[in-house]
Design a protein around this motif. Structure first.
Motif, mmCIF file in Angstrom:
data_model
loop_
_atom_site.group_PDB
_atom_site.id
_atom_site.type_symbol
_atom_site.label_atom_id
_atom_site.label_comp_id
_atom_site.label_asym_id
_atom_site.label_seq_id
_atom_site.Cartn_x
_atom_site.Cartn_y
_atom_site.Cartn_z
ATOM 1 N N GLU A 13 0.831 -1.206 0.000
ATOM 2 C CA GLU A 13 0.000 0.000 0.000
ATOM 3 C C GLU A 13 0.862 1.252 0.000
ATOM 4 O OE1 GLU A 13 -3.876 1.918 2.293
ATOM 5 O OE2 GLU A 13 -2.789 0.233 3.190
ATOM 6 N N THR A 14 1.931 1.260 0.812
ATOM 7 C CA THR A 14 2.835 2.415 0.835
ATOM 8 C C THR A 14 3.483 2.615 -0.527
ATOM 9 O OG1 THR A 14 3.298 2.023 3.180
ATOM 10 C CG2 THR A 14 4.820 3.452 1.988
ATOM 11 N N ALA A 15 3.941 1.521 -1.151
ATOM 12 C CA ALA A 15 4.589 1.619 -2.460
ATOM 13 C C ALA A 15 3.626 2.170 -3.504
ATOM 14 C CB ALA A 15 5.110 0.248 -2.873
ATOM 15 N N ALA B 98 21.217 -1.024 -6.923
ATOM 16 C CA ALA B 98 20.200 -0.196 -7.564
ATOM 17 C C ALA B 98 19.314 -0.990 -8.520
ATOM 18 C CB ALA B 98 20.881 0.971 -8.280
ATOM 19 N N PRO B 99 19.870 -1.837 -9.403
ATOM 20 C CA PRO B 99 18.981 -2.583 -10.330
ATOM 21 C C PRO B 99 17.983 -3.478 -9.614
ATOM 22 C CG PRO B 99 21.244 -2.639 -11.127
ATOM 23 C CD PRO B 99 21.298 -2.050 -9.757
ATOM 24 N N GLY B 100 18.305 -3.968 -8.416
ATOM 25 C CA GLY B 100 17.392 -4.855 -7.699
ATOM 26 C C GLY B 100 16.167 -4.167 -7.130
ATOM 27 N N ALA B 101 16.161 -2.822 -7.148
ATOM 28 C CA ALA B 101 15.021 -2.112 -6.565
ATOM 29 C C ALA B 101 13.768 -2.228 -7.432
ATOM 30 C CB ALA B 101 15.376 -0.636 -6.353
ATOM 31 N N ILE B 102 13.936 -2.272 -8.755
ATOM 32 C CA ILE B 102 12.755 -2.332 -9.625
ATOM 33 C C ILE B 102 12.009 -3.657 -9.461
ATOM 34 C CG2 ILE B 102 11.971 -2.326 -12.024
ATOM 35 C CD1 ILE B 102 14.111 -0.285 -12.651
ATOM 36 N N PRO B 103 12.663 -4.829 -9.543
ATOM 37 C CA PRO B 103 11.927 -6.073 -9.280
ATOM 38 C C PRO B 103 11.295 -6.108 -7.892
ATOM 39 C CG PRO B 103 14.045 -6.554 -10.303
ATOM 40 C CD PRO B 103 14.060 -5.101 -9.965
ATOM 41 N N ARG B 104 11.981 -5.487 -6.899
ATOM 42 C CA ARG B 104 11.418 -5.461 -5.543
ATOM 43 C C ARG B 104 10.110 -4.680 -5.517
ATOM 44 N NH1 ARG B 104 9.706 -7.221 -1.174
ATOM 45 N NH2 ARG B 104 10.121 -6.119 0.764
ATOM 46 N N LEU B 105 10.066 -3.524 -6.174
ATOM 47 C CA LEU B 105 8.828 -2.734 -6.213
ATOM 48 C C LEU B 105 7.723 -3.476 -6.957
ATOM 49 C CD1 LEU B 105 10.323 0.812 -6.937
ATOM 50 C CD2 LEU B 105 9.179 0.091 -4.838
ATOM 51 N N LEU B 106 8.083 -4.159 -8.043
ATOM 52 C CA LEU B 106 7.084 -4.927 -8.791
ATOM 53 C C LEU B 106 6.559 -6.086 -7.954
ATOM 54 C CD1 LEU B 106 8.830 -4.982 -12.293
ATOM 55 C CD2 LEU B 106 6.844 -3.615 -11.612
ATOM 56 N N ASP B 107 7.450 -6.759 -7.217
ATOM 57 C CA ASP B 107 7.019 -7.860 -6.347
ATOM 58 C C ASP B 107 6.112 -7.363 -5.229
ATOM 59 O OD1 ASP B 107 8.473 -9.616 -7.856
ATOM 60 O OD2 ASP B 107 10.206 -9.683 -6.505
ATOM 61 N N MET B 108 6.291 -6.097 -4.804
ATOM 62 C CA MET B 108 5.456 -5.544 -3.741
ATOM 63 C C MET B 108 4.054 -5.210 -4.235
ATOM 64 S SD MET B 108 8.173 -3.057 -1.743
ATOM 65 C CE MET B 108 7.058 -2.656 -0.421
#
Length: 570
Positions: free
Chosen positions: A403-405, A427-437
């Motif tokens: 919800e925060t994301a 840094a590149p790992g942040a995008i998959p993390r946001l998508l997984d969230m």
């Protein structure tokens, strides 16, 4: 402190207005308060929270052609400290740093105060070399000198003697907290000394570790744990109880973990502690994280960002809306970086809000909110409410849930600038993390501006570092490519009195920044992995954290072994 001539006071006010730090109305308010209290304008501005003390000191230092020093540099050798009586130093707001033959170097809160400089010169018979520090840092340094003779061992001895006297008249079983009141004063003093010592040497955590026959106190300094004090086992219940009382934990409960917060005063600074207790087979383990408001507020230029990274970060900071993520593990300096960013962009024409857990540094001109999960004030609920407060810039202390994301991304799409942190390795790992969230892929390319990843490495002591012979062999052995723009050179830690024999003093960030542009759109929509985003970033010229660390190592900032320890890159 002798009053400063009106022309100097006016100059300071005009410089602050010219720098965009205060308005004409705020200067009028400060000058009225100055006339009422008879205090220097600089001190009034800081007391009214109109300007951060570091910014005032920076302007004063620049006007007086003086060097600005940090609190960590206010260390006096005995020869200098004894030249100026403590009462005189407090009255003039000066701190003696070092004597060099016929001169004395002092830190001053107001380097343009010629009356104070003349008084020091006449009293000491020496030429006075002036550097600049904040008034708060000078007073704290003087307090450290006053406390230097009060040892931790004396407090331990006092508690033991008190317990021995009590045992002769009223025996009590070991660990009985009913005996705590008899030892309260020396125990309070002992805990206060441990905390003060940790703050003064720049520790980030204090570990109270129970063992079979004693309690160890260890301090985490520059990311590494160091032994500090051994406490007799009989005093363990007293220290545990005192720490739990400080942090409002249940003293009578020792079977379950507990978490709390404490606020203590060290010198003239308010220090926040995040305290955790955990049952072990030898008693409760207590760990206190030090959240030092005086240590974290820095300027962006002082973080050590490489020029290209600094330029790219400033470029995205100037955007009217979007999301900027700072990522890295716990304790990697993410909050310090974000505070530096807010410190840089803060101005009277921007409405800036933060949601934090906890609020580590109180910043002038910024509305900060403490997250309280127990009453339902979470990052997501706070962000929903905050968006109704007409913000321009929002800092979300941590992106923890879907919800925060999602709210953060939608806030950026509706015209807000959002800064936040995330726990990923690069840094590149942040995008998959946001998508997984759960962030929708079609929303991310239009909202995400850049991701800054960072780690902290220990800095080599500049006094005792030594060059490594045959650095080419080290590079070849570790399969590391040295920078092509300079001769290969590496350094090693030796150890001296200045760095307590470790060879390191302080920490330095290593960084990588990934700007998200149109080339990333298809990869985000297809939910590709971090390796693909890394490839795109490298094509765009991204310098990795490890490469930035190699640059720092060749410049003498750290060792290649320390870089490998932090990045685990082989």
């Amino acid at each position: 402190m002798a009053p400063v001539p009106n022309t100097q006071r006016d100059d300071l006010g005009e410089r602050l207005i010219a720098a965009g730090l205060i308005s004409e109305k705020q200067l009028d308010l400060a000058q009225r308060e100055q006339r009422r209290k008879g205090m220097p304008l600089a001190r009034v501005l800081v007391e009214l929270s109109l300007v951060a003390p570091e910014k005032v000191s920076d302007l004063l230092a620049h006007a007086a052609h003086s060097r600005l020093v940090s609190s960590g540099q206010l260390q006096a050798d005995p020869a200098a400290a004894n030249l100026v009586p403590r009462e005189m130093a407090r009255r003039l707001r000066v701190f003696p740093i070092a004597r060099n033959q016929d001169s004395l170097t002092v830190a001053m809160a107001d380097p343009s105060n010629v009356v104070a400089i003349d008084a020091l010169g006449q009293f000491t018979g020496l030429a006075i070399d002036v550097v600049t520090a904040t008034e708060r840092d000078i007073l704290n340094a003087l307090d450290r000198l006053d406390r230097s003779g009060d040892g931790i061992q004396q407090s331990i001895d006092a508690i033991i003697e008190e317990r021995d006297r009590e045992a002769k008249t009223l025996p009590s079983p070991e660990g009985d907290f009913g005996a705590f009141s008899a030892d309260e004063a020396p125990t309070i003093r002992l805990v206060s000394q441990v905390i003060t010592r940790a703050v003064e040497i720049g520790a980030s955590d204090i570990h109270f570790e129970p063992d079979e026959k004693l309690m160890r106190i260890r301090l985490r300094v520059d990311g590494v744990l160091h032994p500090d004090v051994l406490i007799p086992k009989t005093l363990q219940p007293l220290l545990v109880a005192r720490m739990k009382i400080l942090s409002d934990l249940d003293v009578s409960e020792s079977r379950v973990p507990q978490d709390g917060r404490a606020t203590v005063v060290v010198g003239h600074r308010q220090i926040n502690l995040r305290v955790s207790s955990l049952p072990t087979c030898h008693g409760e383990s207590i760990v206190a994280r030090i959240l030092n408001p005086g240590a974290g507020l820095q300027r962006l230029k002082s973080l050590g960002l490489p020029p290209a990274t600094d330029a790219l970060l400033r470029e995205v900071m100037d955007q009217p809306h979007g999301v900027v993520i700072v990522t890295g593990p716990t304790g990697s300096g993410k909050t310090t970086t974000l505070y530096a960013v807010l410190n840089e962009i803060s101005s009277p024409d921007l409405s800036i809000f933060t949601l934090e857990d906890p609020v580590e540094i109180r910043m002038s001109g910024i509305r900060q909110t403490q997250i309280k999960d127990e009453i339902g004030l979470t990052f997501s609920s706070g962000l929903r409410s905050l968006l109704r407060q007409d913000p321009d810039v929002i800092l979300v202390g941590e992106t923890r849930d879907v919800e925060t994301a999602q709210l953060m991304v939608r806030a950026a799409l509706t015209g807000h600038m959002v800064f936040s942190t995330l726990h990923t390795n690069d840094a590149p790992g942040a995008i998959p993390r946001l998508l997984d969230m759960g962030v929708e892929p079609f929303l991310l390319p239009d909202s995400l501006l850049a991701i800054l990843a960072q780690r902290l490495v220990r800095r080599l002591c500049d006094r005792c570092r030594q060059p490594v012979p045959e650095p080419e062999a080290i590079f070849a052995e570790l399969h590391v490519t040295p920078p092509a723009d300079r001769p290969p050179q590496l350094w090693k830690n030796a150890g001296c009195e200045k760095c307590s024999g470790t060879g390191f003093r302080g920490r330095q960030g290593i960084f990588e920044i990934m700007k998200v542009d149109g080339r990333f759109h298809a990869a985000i929509i297809k939910r590709l992995g971090a390796h693909e985003f890394a490839r795109l970033a490298r094509e765009g010229g991204m310098v990795t954290m490890f490469e930035d660390g190699v640059r720092l190592a060749t410049e003498g900032g750290t060792t290649i072994q320390e870089l490998l320890r932090v990045t685990r890159a082989h």
